[in-house]
Design a protein around this motif. Sequence first.
Motif, PDB file in Angstrom:
ATOM      1  N   LEU A 187       0.826  -1.204   0.000  1.00  0.00           N
ATOM      2  CA  LEU A 187       0.000   0.000   0.000  1.00  0.00           C
ATOM      3  C   LEU A 187       0.862   1.258   0.000  1.00  0.00           C
ATOM      4  O   LEU A 187       0.523   2.258  -0.642  1.00  0.00           O
ATOM      5  N   LEU A 188       1.977   1.221   0.718  1.00  0.00           N
ATOM      6  CA  LEU A 188       2.868   2.375   0.774  1.00  0.00           C
ATOM      7  C   LEU A 188       3.312   2.814  -0.613  1.00  0.00           C
ATOM      8  O   LEU A 188       3.452   4.012  -0.882  1.00  0.00           O
ATOM      9  N   ALA A 189       3.534   1.837  -1.508  1.00  0.00           N
ATOM     10  CA  ALA A 189       4.066   2.142  -2.840  1.00  0.00           C
ATOM     11  C   ALA A 189       3.061   2.874  -3.728  1.00  0.00           C
ATOM     12  O   ALA A 189       3.457   3.500  -4.719  1.00  0.00           O
ATOM     13  N   VAL A 190       1.775   2.814  -3.388  1.00  0.00           N
ATOM     14  CA  VAL A 190       0.750   3.477  -4.211  1.00  0.00           C
ATOM     15  C   VAL A 190      -0.001   4.528  -3.400  1.00  0.00           C
ATOM     16  O   VAL A 190      -1.144   4.866  -3.683  1.00  0.00           O
ATOM     17  N   SER A 191       0.668   5.038  -2.366  1.00  0.00           N
ATOM     18  CA  SER A 191       0.099   6.060  -1.492  1.00  0.00           C
ATOM     19  C   SER A 191       0.922   7.337  -1.599  1.00  0.00           C
ATOM     20  O   SER A 191       2.032   7.327  -2.146  1.00  0.00           O
ATOM     21  N   PRO A 192       0.415   8.460  -1.075  1.00  0.00           N
ATOM     22  CA  PRO A 192       1.214   9.686  -1.043  1.00  0.00           C
ATOM     23  C   PRO A 192       2.529   9.446  -0.297  1.00  0.00           C
ATOM     24  O   PRO A 192       2.568   8.650   0.644  1.00  0.00           O
ATOM     25  N   PRO A 193       3.598  10.121  -0.692  1.00  0.00           N
ATOM     26  CA  PRO A 193       4.904   9.899  -0.057  1.00  0.00           C
ATOM     27  C   PRO A 193       4.896  10.129   1.455  1.00  0.00           C
ATOM     28  O   PRO A 193       5.661   9.505   2.173  1.00  0.00           O
ATOM     29  N   ASP A 194       4.026  11.025   1.924  1.00  0.00           N
ATOM     30  CA  ASP A 194       3.990  11.335   3.356  1.00  0.00           C
ATOM     31  C   ASP A 194       2.833  10.650   4.079  1.00  0.00           C
ATOM     32  O   ASP A 194       2.361  11.130   5.103  1.00  0.00           O
ATOM     33  N   ILE A 195       2.391   9.507   3.571  1.00  0.00           N
ATOM     34  CA  ILE A 195       1.236   8.818   4.159  1.00  0.00           C
ATOM     35  C   ILE A 195       1.487   8.445   5.624  1.00  0.00           C
ATOM     36  O   ILE A 195       0.562   8.404   6.436  1.00  0.00           O
ATOM     37  N   LEU A 196       2.750   8.213   6.012  1.00  0.00           N
ATOM     38  CA  LEU A 196       3.051   7.809   7.390  1.00  0.00           C
ATOM     39  C   LEU A 196       2.918   8.941   8.398  1.00  0.00           C
ATOM     40  O   LEU A 196       2.995   8.693   9.604  1.00  0.00           O
ATOM     41  N   VAL A 197       2.745  10.159   7.908  1.00  0.00           N
ATOM     42  CA  VAL A 197       2.534  11.281   8.844  1.00  0.00           C
ATOM     43  C   VAL A 197       1.177  11.942   8.621  1.00  0.00           C
ATOM     44  O   VAL A 197       0.887  12.988   9.198  1.00  0.00           O
ATOM     45  N   MET A 198       0.330  11.335   7.787  1.00  0.00           N
ATOM     46  CA  MET A 198      -1.016  11.872   7.556  1.00  0.00           C
ATOM     47  C   MET A 198      -1.941  11.462   8.690  1.00  0.00           C
ATOM     48  O   MET A 198      -2.074  10.280   8.984  1.00  0.00           O
ATOM     49  N   ASP A 199      -2.608  12.425   9.313  1.00  0.00           N
ATOM     50  CA  ASP A 199      -3.596  12.059  10.319  1.00  0.00           C
ATOM     51  C   ASP A 199      -4.910  11.707   9.634  1.00  0.00           C
ATOM     52  O   ASP A 199      -5.055  11.805   8.416  1.00  0.00           O
ATOM     53  N   TRP A 200      -5.903  11.292  10.440  1.00  0.00           N
ATOM     54  CA  TRP A 200      -7.195  10.864   9.893  1.00  0.00           C
ATOM     55  C   TRP A 200      -7.819  11.948   9.015  1.00  0.00           C
ATOM     56  O   TRP A 200      -8.285  11.671   7.900  1.00  0.00           O
ATOM     57  N   ASN A 201      -7.848  13.172   9.496  1.00  0.00           N
ATOM     58  CA  ASN A 201      -8.534  14.242   8.770  1.00  0.00           C
ATOM     59  C   ASN A 201      -7.844  14.575   7.458  1.00  0.00           C
ATOM     60  O   ASN A 201      -8.496  14.823   6.446  1.00  0.00           O
ATOM     61  N   ARG A 202      -6.512  14.579   7.463  1.00  0.00           N
ATOM     62  CA  ARG A 202      -5.795  14.932   6.240  1.00  0.00           C
ATOM     63  C   ARG A 202      -5.977  13.856   5.173  1.00  0.00           C
ATOM     64  O   ARG A 202      -6.158  14.158   3.992  1.00  0.00           O
ATOM     65  N   ALA A 203      -5.928  12.588   5.564  1.00  0.00           N
ATOM     66  CA  ALA A 203      -6.162  11.507   4.610  1.00  0.00           C
ATOM     67  C   ALA A 203      -7.565  11.612   4.021  1.00  0.00           C
ATOM     68  O   ALA A 203      -7.776  11.422   2.816  1.00  0.00           O
ATOM     69  N   LEU A 204      -8.528  11.929   4.889  1.00  0.00           N
ATOM     70  CA  LEU A 204      -9.906  12.056   4.425  1.00  0.00           C
ATOM     71  C   LEU A 204     -10.036  13.192   3.411  1.00  0.00           C
ATOM     72  O   LEU A 204     -10.681  13.041   2.366  1.00  0.00           O
ATOM     73  N   GLU A 205      -9.428  14.327   3.691  1.00  0.00           N
ATOM     74  CA  GLU A 205      -9.519  15.461   2.776  1.00  0.00           C
ATOM     75  C   GLU A 205      -8.796  15.166   1.465  1.00  0.00           C
ATOM     76  O   GLU A 205      -9.205  15.648   0.412  1.00  0.00           O
ATOM     77  N   PHE A 206      -7.734  14.384   1.527  1.00  0.00           N
ATOM     78  CA  PHE A 206      -6.998  14.012   0.312  1.00  0.00           C
ATOM     79  C   PHE A 206      -7.947  13.333  -0.676  1.00  0.00           C
ATOM     80  O   PHE A 206      -7.971  13.661  -1.863  1.00  0.00           O
ATOM     81  N   PHE A 207      -8.736  12.385  -0.180  1.00  0.00           N
ATOM     82  CA  PHE A 207      -9.687  11.684  -1.038  1.00  0.00           C
ATOM     83  C   PHE A 207     -10.856  12.593  -1.409  1.00  0.00           C
ATOM     84  O   PHE A 207     -11.295  12.631  -2.565  1.00  0.00           O
ATOM     85  N   MET A 208     -11.368  13.335  -0.442  1.00  0.00           N
ATOM     86  CA  MET A 208     -12.533  14.189  -0.662  1.00  0.00           C
ATOM     87  C   MET A 208     -12.281  15.249  -1.724  1.00  0.00           C
ATOM     88  O   MET A 208     -13.173  15.629  -2.477  1.00  0.00           O
ATOM     89  N   LEU A 209     -11.038  15.709  -1.829  1.00  0.00           N
ATOM     90  CA  LEU A 209     -10.689  16.743  -2.803  1.00  0.00           C
ATOM     91  C   LEU A 209     -10.239  16.160  -4.136  1.00  0.00           C
ATOM     92  O   LEU A 209      -9.701  16.871  -4.982  1.00  0.00           O
ATOM     93  N   GLY A 210     -10.452  14.839  -4.319  1.00  0.00           N
ATOM     94  CA  GLY A 210     -10.216  14.221  -5.623  1.00  0.00           C
ATOM     95  C   GLY A 210      -8.780  13.870  -5.922  1.00  0.00           C
ATOM     96  O   GLY A 210      -8.407  13.742  -7.093  1.00  0.00           O
ATOM     97  N   ARG A 211      -7.975  13.637  -4.891  1.00  0.00           N
ATOM     98  CA  ARG A 211      -6.554  13.375  -5.114  1.00  0.00           C
ATOM     99  C   ARG A 211      -6.172  11.915  -4.877  1.00  0.00           C
ATOM    100  O   ARG A 211      -4.992  11.572  -4.894  1.00  0.00           O
ATOM    101  N   ALA A 212      -7.151  11.037  -4.658  1.00  0.00           N
ATOM    102  CA  ALA A 212      -6.883   9.611  -4.482  1.00  0.00           C
ATOM    103  C   ALA A 212      -8.070   8.816  -5.019  1.00  0.00           C
ATOM    104  O   ALA A 212      -9.211   9.283  -4.995  1.00  0.00           O
ATOM    105  N   ALA A 213      -7.783   7.596  -5.490  1.00  0.00           N
ATOM    106  CA  ALA A 213      -8.826   6.760  -6.089  1.00  0.00           C
ATOM    107  C   ALA A 213      -9.550   5.903  -5.062  1.00  0.00           C
ATOM    108  O   ALA A 213     -10.684   5.481  -5.288  1.00  0.00           O
TER     109      ALA A 213
END
Length: 566
Positions: free
Chosen positions: A373-399
Amino acid sequence: MTDYELLRIINFLEQIRAPYDQLHAASPDPVWNIVLFLIKSHLRGDLVTKSSLASVAQIPFASAMRRIHRLIEDGYIEQYSRNSRGRSFYLAPSRRLKSNFTSYAMKVKVLLAETFGLGKGSAKPDDYYFGGAYMVDQIIPPLKIMESRLRPTQELRFLLHDDNYFASMRNMWSDFRSKLASRKNFTLLPLPELHQELFRNATRKESEYDVICINMPWLGEAVKDGIAQPLDEFLADSGMNPLDFHPNIWSTGHWNNQQYGVPIYCTIETLAIRKDLFEANKLHAPTTFENVIEAAKYLHQPKRGMQGIVWNAAKGMPIAHTFMFLIGSCGTPIINVPMLGVAFDYSHMSGEMYRPKIMSEAGMRTLDYMRQLLAVSPPDILVMDWNRALEFFMLGRAAMIYCWTMRASRFEYDIRSVVKRNVEYLPHPHGPRGPTISPVGGFLLGIPARLPPERSKLAFEAISWMASPAAMKEHVKNGIPVAPRFSVTADPEANAATPIVRFVDRLAKQNKLRTWQRPPVPEYFVMEQIIGEEIFAALSSQIADREALERCQNRIDRIMRGAGRY
């Protein structure tokens, strides 16, 4: 501000304008009519053509078309092609128009709050919820609660989790038409701070709170350390029917043959996917770990601003939860608990049931999957909190995204969401030889152990109302997908409010909801901390995978032996 609240403000603006428009001397305001109709249609997901927009302007058609073209030229309205030939278009408000209108709506909301004497000149847009039907007859609070607000010393005090559901509940109580309690009576804290305050409050001579919420996996520890009092006597004299709750959900408040909490909401860990991207690329919805990685690799295009997937990988609770859920998808719990599909009282566990199972083949497969999963995630996924990950998808930046349904509700109602109506919610894809099931989370409402009897009675009155079908339905109608009661999910109006309610109801009926991934034993919180530290150390390449699993296994084993479990 949510879509639902914005729609209510538009409805208010239309109603307050109507009496003026009915005057003989009044002239229509075409731009006002065009903007209101366009914003409202956008929020509802309705397509708008030039002709339909011109028809609401209330001026001659040719004049209306000139106004529309001027708004397009000025960047307030955008055109989108309806087909590949580009001969037919639909219209939508531009980002600029949406932003300007939302700011205007917020100012209207503040002015109304100040007019009703609630803001005292300093009201903020988020201090009140606009227009909820909270005080209609069927959900008027019990008489005792209504009477208590007349006595300042009797104001109820709440200790709740800092999330969108409890924020909505706070708004319900401090709604500017009812004013049952002020916002200062509500303490909303993130999970780590909430855990600390719950246990700190239990050491006080008298509780500072009347109603507390307990994270479902914390129940065993909460009972052991005297945080909450049993509710059985209150339940016996109430009209609350436990049979209206899904058995697996109601049992989350049960310990040693007593009920310590009422489920206020349940949330399901889901894999949410962009169905528009999957359909456009002729991809099937993933049902296995392998399917998830294949789809993520295909859709992962970081140079174009699209990541394959986001998930909860930050150190501590987020990555600990992810590991527990994924090892469960491989058919193994973190300790040797019964993996039953029916309600189970974890207070009856003994001996080998407490032995950890993390250093196992399932554990290795889980860590291997997380590395993929790390290989197909944002480079900083290990420091993304719940809200930031959610906004990443909500704003159309992840599948795709692994997330809780309670948080995922923002995909459908947040004014900034670009993925609304394009998200499909799936049960957890399974690992090798694992089941297709979904982990259950959520919170229980309880009464602190050190609360005087009279205040305890009032607190239960509040809990009964907050957990009533009518109150829960109102939350669902406002975009908060809470559905622990059968009577709520069966309600056509509530069922139609959000696809998440239908998704959770379907899983419940298919018996695919489980709680054993996070067993609520008294040692749960410590186990979660250990897993959060060691699994993060492995994925951040500080230690090898096998070493991380062995550390988890050995540290938890020492905890269990120290507690005399075996």
